[in-house]
Design a protein around this motif. Structure first.
Motif, PDB file in Angstrom:
ATOM      1  N   VAL A 137       3.847 -10.465 -11.128  1.00 35.03           N
ATOM      2  CA  VAL A 137       4.636  -9.894 -10.033  1.00 35.03           C
ATOM      3  C   VAL A 137       5.542  -8.775 -10.538  1.00 35.03           C
ATOM      4  O   VAL A 137       5.831  -7.811  -9.815  1.00 35.03           O
ATOM      5  CB  VAL A 137       5.455 -11.006  -9.335  1.00 35.03           C
ATOM      6  CG1 VAL A 137       6.511 -11.569 -10.258  1.00 35.03           C
ATOM      7  CG2 VAL A 137       6.090 -10.491  -8.058  1.00 35.03           C
ATOM      8  N   VAL A 138       5.975  -8.860 -11.803  1.00 34.12           N
ATOM      9  CA  VAL A 138       6.828  -7.818 -12.378  1.00 34.12           C
ATOM     10  C   VAL A 138       6.065  -6.499 -12.482  1.00 34.12           C
ATOM     11  O   VAL A 138       6.635  -5.421 -12.306  1.00 34.12           O
ATOM     12  CB  VAL A 138       7.342  -8.263 -13.760  1.00 34.12           C
ATOM     13  CG1 VAL A 138       8.216  -7.189 -14.396  1.00 34.12           C
ATOM     14  CG2 VAL A 138       8.116  -9.566 -13.638  1.00 34.12           C
ATOM     15  N   PHE A 139       4.761  -6.560 -12.783  1.00 33.92           N
ATOM     16  CA  PHE A 139       3.961  -5.349 -12.896  1.00 33.92           C
ATOM     17  C   PHE A 139       3.499  -4.847 -11.528  1.00 33.92           C
ATOM     18  O   PHE A 139       3.309  -3.635 -11.343  1.00 33.92           O
ATOM     19  CB  PHE A 139       2.737  -5.608 -13.778  1.00 33.92           C
ATOM     20  CG  PHE A 139       3.067  -6.179 -15.119  1.00 33.92           C
ATOM     21  CD1 PHE A 139       3.771  -5.432 -16.043  1.00 33.92           C
ATOM     22  CD2 PHE A 139       2.680  -7.460 -15.464  1.00 33.92           C
ATOM     23  CE1 PHE A 139       4.080  -5.949 -17.286  1.00 33.92           C
ATOM     24  CE2 PHE A 139       2.986  -7.982 -16.701  1.00 33.92           C
ATOM     25  CZ  PHE A 139       3.691  -7.228 -17.625  1.00 33.92           C
ATOM     26  N   ALA A 140       3.305  -5.754 -10.593  1.00 31.82           N
ATOM     27  CA  ALA A 140       2.761  -5.369  -9.293  1.00 31.82           C
ATOM     28  C   ALA A 140       3.797  -4.675  -8.416  1.00 31.82           C
ATOM     29  O   ALA A 140       3.446  -3.779  -7.635  1.00 31.82           O
ATOM     30  CB  ALA A 140       2.201  -6.588  -8.577  1.00 31.82           C
ATOM     31  N   LEU A 141       5.050  -5.060  -8.520  1.00 30.41           N
ATOM     32  CA  LEU A 141       6.075  -4.508  -7.626  1.00 30.41           C
ATOM     33  C   LEU A 141       6.232  -2.991  -7.755  1.00 30.41           C
ATOM     34  O   LEU A 141       6.255  -2.290  -6.728  1.00 30.41           O
ATOM     35  CB  LEU A 141       7.415  -5.221  -7.869  1.00 30.41           C
ATOM     36  CG  LEU A 141       7.569  -6.595  -7.214  1.00 30.41           C
ATOM     37  CD1 LEU A 141       8.910  -7.212  -7.580  1.00 30.41           C
ATOM     38  CD2 LEU A 141       7.427  -6.491  -5.699  1.00 30.41           C
ATOM     39  N   PRO A 142       6.350  -2.424  -8.968  1.00 31.43           N
ATOM     40  CA  PRO A 142       6.477  -0.955  -9.028  1.00 31.43           C
ATOM     41  C   PRO A 142       5.257  -0.232  -8.462  1.00 31.43           C
ATOM     42  O   PRO A 142       5.403   0.802  -7.789  1.00 31.43           O
ATOM     43  CB  PRO A 142       6.644  -0.680 -10.535  1.00 31.43           C
ATOM     44  CG  PRO A 142       7.120  -1.963 -11.115  1.00 31.43           C
ATOM     45  CD  PRO A 142       6.480  -3.028 -10.294  1.00 31.43           C
ATOM     46  N   LEU A 143       4.055  -0.767  -8.714  1.00 25.72           N
ATOM     47  CA  LEU A 143       2.852  -0.140  -8.172  1.00 25.72           C
ATOM     48  C   LEU A 143       2.823  -0.236  -6.648  1.00 25.72           C
ATOM     49  O   LEU A 143       2.419   0.710  -5.967  1.00 25.72           O
ATOM     50  CB  LEU A 143       1.610  -0.801  -8.768  1.00 25.72           C
ATOM     51  CG  LEU A 143       1.426  -0.636 -10.279  1.00 25.72           C
ATOM     52  CD1 LEU A 143       0.235  -1.447 -10.760  1.00 25.72           C
ATOM     53  CD2 LEU A 143       1.266   0.829 -10.649  1.00 25.72           C
ATOM     54  N   ALA A 144       3.268  -1.375  -6.122  1.00 21.22           N
ATOM     55  CA  ALA A 144       3.303  -1.532  -4.669  1.00 21.22           C
ATOM     56  C   ALA A 144       4.295  -0.555  -4.039  1.00 21.22           C
ATOM     57  O   ALA A 144       4.011   0.054  -2.998  1.00 21.22           O
ATOM     58  CB  ALA A 144       3.665  -2.977  -4.313  1.00 21.22           C
ATOM     59  N   LEU A 145       5.448  -0.386  -4.655  1.00 20.30           N
ATOM     60  CA  LEU A 145       6.421   0.573  -4.139  1.00 20.30           C
ATOM     61  C   LEU A 145       5.876   1.991  -4.172  1.00 20.30           C
ATOM     62  O   LEU A 145       6.100   2.782  -3.246  1.00 20.30           O
ATOM     63  CB  LEU A 145       7.717   0.478  -4.949  1.00 20.30           C
ATOM     64  CG  LEU A 145       8.538  -0.805  -4.774  1.00 20.30           C
ATOM     65  CD1 LEU A 145       9.732  -0.799  -5.713  1.00 20.30           C
ATOM     66  CD2 LEU A 145       8.991  -0.956  -3.328  1.00 20.30           C
ATOM     67  N   HIS A 146       5.139   2.308  -5.237  1.00 20.44           N
ATOM     68  CA  HIS A 146       4.542   3.640  -5.327  1.00 20.44           C
ATOM     69  C   HIS A 146       3.539   3.876  -4.205  1.00 20.44           C
ATOM     70  O   HIS A 146       3.529   4.940  -3.568  1.00 20.44           O
ATOM     71  CB  HIS A 146       3.865   3.806  -6.693  1.00 20.44           C
ATOM     72  CG  HIS A 146       3.036   5.043  -6.804  1.00 20.44           C
ATOM     73  ND1 HIS A 146       3.580   6.297  -6.965  1.00 20.44           N
ATOM     74  CD2 HIS A 146       1.679   5.220  -6.763  1.00 20.44           C
ATOM     75  CE1 HIS A 146       2.617   7.191  -7.028  1.00 20.44           C
ATOM     76  NE2 HIS A 146       1.453   6.571  -6.903  1.00 20.44           N
ATOM     77  N   VAL A 147       2.692   2.871  -3.959  1.00 21.10           N
ATOM     78  CA  VAL A 147       1.675   3.021  -2.917  1.00 21.10           C
ATOM     79  C   VAL A 147       2.328   3.139  -1.545  1.00 21.10           C
ATOM     80  O   VAL A 147       1.925   3.971  -0.711  1.00 21.10           O
ATOM     81  CB  VAL A 147       0.698   1.831  -2.964  1.00 21.10           C
ATOM     82  CG1 VAL A 147      -0.214   1.830  -1.751  1.00 21.10           C
ATOM     83  CG2 VAL A 147      -0.145   1.900  -4.237  1.00 21.10           C
ATOM     84  N   VAL A 148       3.345   2.337  -1.283  1.00 19.25           N
ATOM     85  CA  VAL A 148       3.997   2.378   0.022  1.00 19.25           C
ATOM     86  C   VAL A 148       4.729   3.706   0.209  1.00 19.25           C
ATOM     87  O   VAL A 148       4.670   4.322   1.292  1.00 19.25           O
ATOM     88  CB  VAL A 148       4.958   1.189   0.163  1.00 19.25           C
ATOM     89  CG1 VAL A 148       5.814   1.333   1.414  1.00 19.25           C
ATOM     90  CG2 VAL A 148       4.166  -0.119   0.223  1.00 19.25           C
ATOM     91  N   CYS A 149       5.424   4.169  -0.834  1.00 16.93           N
ATOM     92  CA  CYS A 149       6.132   5.453  -0.711  1.00 16.93           C
ATOM     93  C   CYS A 149       5.154   6.606  -0.545  1.00 16.93           C
ATOM     94  O   CYS A 149       5.415   7.548   0.219  1.00 16.93           O
ATOM     95  CB  CYS A 149       7.009   5.672  -1.933  1.00 16.93           C
ATOM     96  SG  CYS A 149       8.403   4.536  -2.060  1.00 16.93           S
ATOM     97  N   THR A 150       4.018   6.546  -1.240  1.00 17.25           N
ATOM     98  CA  THR A 150       3.001   7.581  -1.074  1.00 17.25           C
ATOM     99  C   THR A 150       2.446   7.571   0.346  1.00 17.25           C
ATOM    100  O   THR A 150       2.171   8.630   0.926  1.00 17.25           O
ATOM    101  CB  THR A 150       1.865   7.375  -2.086  1.00 17.25           C
ATOM    102  OG1 THR A 150       2.409   7.374  -3.407  1.00 17.25           O
ATOM    103  CG2 THR A 150       0.831   8.470  -1.989  1.00 17.25           C
TER     104      THR A 150
END
Length: 232
Positions: A137-150
């Motif tokens: 979950v620590v690795f997934a959260l930054p990627l998820a934020l990137h995808v949502v912001c994009t």
């Protein structure tokens, strides 16, 4: 009788040793993980490419340095001793690394994909990674934020569908919310499927149909042998 039915269901899932030559048990998992480790090279190159893009934008990095970033990243990963040793074995760390590589490729290498589809794919991969190791979950959260912001930035074009508010701010909000909901729904659906498969393996299909047994399942999840104060 419940334990007997559970053991019987597990026997249906078990692969008997006489069906597979011993040499195949040694070679096939390592060969498969060796091929799968190529995902790590692609993910490292993708991350280096994004970093070089940021460097060109903010620090005037030349194209020669940007082109070498991906190659250097691949060589670094390919020559690292954890990849040459641990990554060839089915450890939980190895599987987590492969899942993270897939998540990085989805988040960084598919900018033209529909933002909602990309968020859903990342959510499914994130659920699998968390199922393998909770630290994912620590690795997934930054990627998820990137995808949502994009998705929010691309919402001006209405790539997530709908939006018809007429104002840019409303379209951005709609696209961001649609991507977030898609990712959460895919995560929940994948997690449910994994729990059902896991329950079928350990307890059989009847346990899935019966649903969770509270509070016994809660104590088992928490690692408690029986209910507090009980003799189990």
């Amino acid at each position: 009788s419940g334990s007997g039915s559970g053991s019987g269901s597990r026997e249906q899932w078990q692969w008997r040793s006489e069906w597979t030559p011993p040499l195949a048990l040694v070679i096939l998992p390592r060969l498969g993980l060796c091929l799968a480790s190529l995902l790590l090279l692609d993910a490292a190159a993708a991350g280096a490419a994004r970093a070089s893009y940021w460097g060109r934008k903010h620090h005037k990095l030349d194209w020669a340095g940007a082109a070498a970033a991906g190659i250097n990243a691949r060589l670094t990963i390919a020559s690292a001793w954890p990849v040459l040793t641990m990554q060839l074995r089915p450890f939980s760390n190895s599987l987590e690394a492969l899942t993270l590589a897939a998540a990085v490729l989805i988040a960084l290498c598919q900018p033209s994909l529909n933002p909602c589809l990309r968020a859903a794919a990342l959510g499914a991969v994130a659920a699998l990674g968390i199922f393998l190791r909770f630290t994912f979950v620590v690795f997934a959260l930054p990627l998820a934020l990137h995808v949502v912001c994009t998705a929010g930035r691309s919402g001006v074009g209405g790539s997530c569908g709908g939006g018809g508010g007429g104002k840019v701010g409303r379209r951005v909000l709609w696209s961001t919310a649609a991507a977030a909901v898609s990712g959460i729904a895919a995560t929940a659906a994948t997690a449910t499927a994994l729990v059902v498969i896991d329950t079928m393996y350990y307890r059989g299909g009847a346990a899935v149909a019966a649903g969770p047994q509270w509070p016994e399942d809660l104590w088992e999840l928490l690692g408690v042998g029986g209910a507090p104060g009980g003799g189990g």
